[in-house]
Motif scaffolding. Sequence first.
Motif, PDB file in Angstrom:
ATOM      1  N   ARG A  39       0.854  -1.191   0.000  1.00 51.10           N
ATOM      2  CA  ARG A  39       0.000   0.000   0.000  1.00 51.10           C
ATOM      3  C   ARG A  39       0.885   1.233   0.000  1.00 51.10           C
ATOM      4  NH1 ARG A  39      -2.967  -3.729  -0.290  1.00 51.10           N
ATOM      5  NH2 ARG A  39      -5.055  -4.044   0.605  1.00 51.10           N
TER       6      ARG A  39
ATOM      7  N   LYS B 150      -3.814  11.659  -2.999  1.00 50.02           N
ATOM      8  CA  LYS B 150      -4.334  10.469  -3.678  1.00 50.02           C
ATOM      9  C   LYS B 150      -4.788  10.808  -5.091  1.00 50.02           C
ATOM     10  CE  LYS B 150      -7.809   6.793  -3.371  1.00 50.02           C
ATOM     11  NZ  LYS B 150      -8.841   6.128  -2.550  1.00 50.02           N
TER      12      LYS B 150
ATOM     13  N   ARG C 113      -2.388   2.914  -8.860  1.00 47.52           N
ATOM     14  CA  ARG C 113      -3.650   2.197  -8.713  1.00 47.52           C
ATOM     15  C   ARG C 113      -4.438   2.733  -7.525  1.00 47.52           C
ATOM     16  NH1 ARG C 113      -3.210  -4.208  -9.082  1.00 47.52           N
ATOM     17  NH2 ARG C 113      -5.121  -3.811  -7.911  1.00 47.52           N
ATOM     18  N   PRO C 114      -5.670   3.154  -7.728  1.00 45.68           N
ATOM     19  CA  PRO C 114      -6.472   3.723  -6.628  1.00 45.68           C
ATOM     20  C   PRO C 114      -6.633   2.773  -5.451  1.00 45.68           C
ATOM     21  CG  PRO C 114      -7.523   4.147  -8.744  1.00 45.68           C
ATOM     22  CD  PRO C 114      -6.388   3.201  -9.014  1.00 45.68           C
ATOM     23  N   ASP C 115      -6.759   1.461  -5.728  1.00 47.24           N
ATOM     24  CA  ASP C 115      -7.014   0.516  -4.640  1.00 47.24           C
ATOM     25  C   ASP C 115      -5.772   0.228  -3.807  1.00 47.24           C
ATOM     26  OD1 ASP C 115      -5.902  -0.774  -6.891  1.00 47.24           O
ATOM     27  OD2 ASP C 115      -6.590  -2.724  -6.187  1.00 47.24           O
ATOM     28  N   ARG C 116      -4.611   0.722  -4.239  1.00 43.35           N
ATOM     29  CA  ARG C 116      -3.395   0.536  -3.439  1.00 43.35           C
ATOM     30  C   ARG C 116      -3.072   1.752  -2.591  1.00 43.35           C
ATOM     31  NH1 ARG C 116      -4.336  -3.795  -3.141  1.00 43.35           N
ATOM     32  NH2 ARG C 116      -2.305  -4.260  -2.176  1.00 43.35           N
TER      33      ARG C 116
END
Length: 413
Positions: free
Chosen positions: A168, A177, A186-189
């Motif tokens: 992360r 962000k 990557r947004p999810d990381r």
Amino acid sequence: MRAPGAIVADTRSPASLSAGSPARAGRRADPIRLFQFTAFLAIGGTERQVLNVTGGLDPSGFAVQLGCFGHHRDQVAVESVGVPVTLYPVDSLYGLRTLRQVLRLSADLKRQRIDILHAYNFYANVFAVPAARLARVPVVLAAIRDTGGQLTPRQRRTNKLACRLADRVVVNAEAIKAGLIAEGYRPDRIVVLHNGIVCHPLKTAEERRAVRHALGVPADAPLVGVVARISRAKGLEYFVQAARAVLDRTPDARFLLVGDTNIDRPYREDLQRLSCRLGLNDRLMFTGFRTDIPDLLSALTVSVLPSLEEGLSNALLESMAAAVPVVATNVGGNPEVVVDGVTGLLVPPKHPAALAQAIGRVLDAPVLAQSMGRAGRRRVLDHFTNERMIRKMQRLYEELLEQARAGRPRPNR
């Protein structure tokens, strides 16, 4: 024998250091071994957050160690949390000496069976994240705590490569962000964890008068200040220019610039010359590094942050916690802290006239200033306390380590 509160600079391997406090009844017998790495320990926002995490995590559940390239010995105010600091001295991110230190860190992490490595910002990310991957540390975290305006294009690419190795990337503002997603992260990381600060009790009127007396500031004079390291990214020249305009309309005003630099001394000298040219010699005080920030903030009428870029500013949070109205530039994470017109005022960057106008608006309206101060403190207590930040950080650590121990595969980068 070391003085209480001093930082311990230890060049021994972490393997020779204590593994942490014994677990209390009902908690895991084997605490999570957390290694935090920052470039330098000094008086700064990131460094303070690192130490807040170090001191705030449950000692029965976490055994915390710190690593860094070095620390500034003249900044002895960095509070100790009783954790030794292991030094990995390098003077560049490149070269054989640096590679040896990377391998040394990797060996230390493996020998000590570190569970989580958390690196903070560009230099630490590039140095420590690959070392942790080489050591097969179960959870590896990078951190980006500003919008990266000071990085070269090559550094931004290098930072991105290092962050791709992490499980992360922890950021302290939604604005960061958004910028990283625009760069292809990557947004999810990406995990947003806002800064948290220790909210001290408000100072009494007598205590505030004593601070002003020590500074040589009249008890009833408007006092406008900036608390920030002296860095070009902080836009301090615009504050100096605004101070001249404020003084023209409020002749009894006084101004403070609290902070200093170990890196860009010519910039500080430029600011001092600008102050002289504008006739602010006896009205604008350069205090240098100070360790009594809550005291100084309590004496301010208005706290100003003229940054050109910003992550999430501890100075803004600390000012609001002291019930001081703030004027800040509308950049980075500042709008996530300051509710414009409620807890303070937001102005465009590089605009001394707008800065002076907003400062003047607060000085001219004591009732508004008091209302903003009260609302600011309430906002910090509701959303930005150190306890809240620690809870979220601890939960993140525990959840990621649980996933790693369960053998869940790392997602493709």
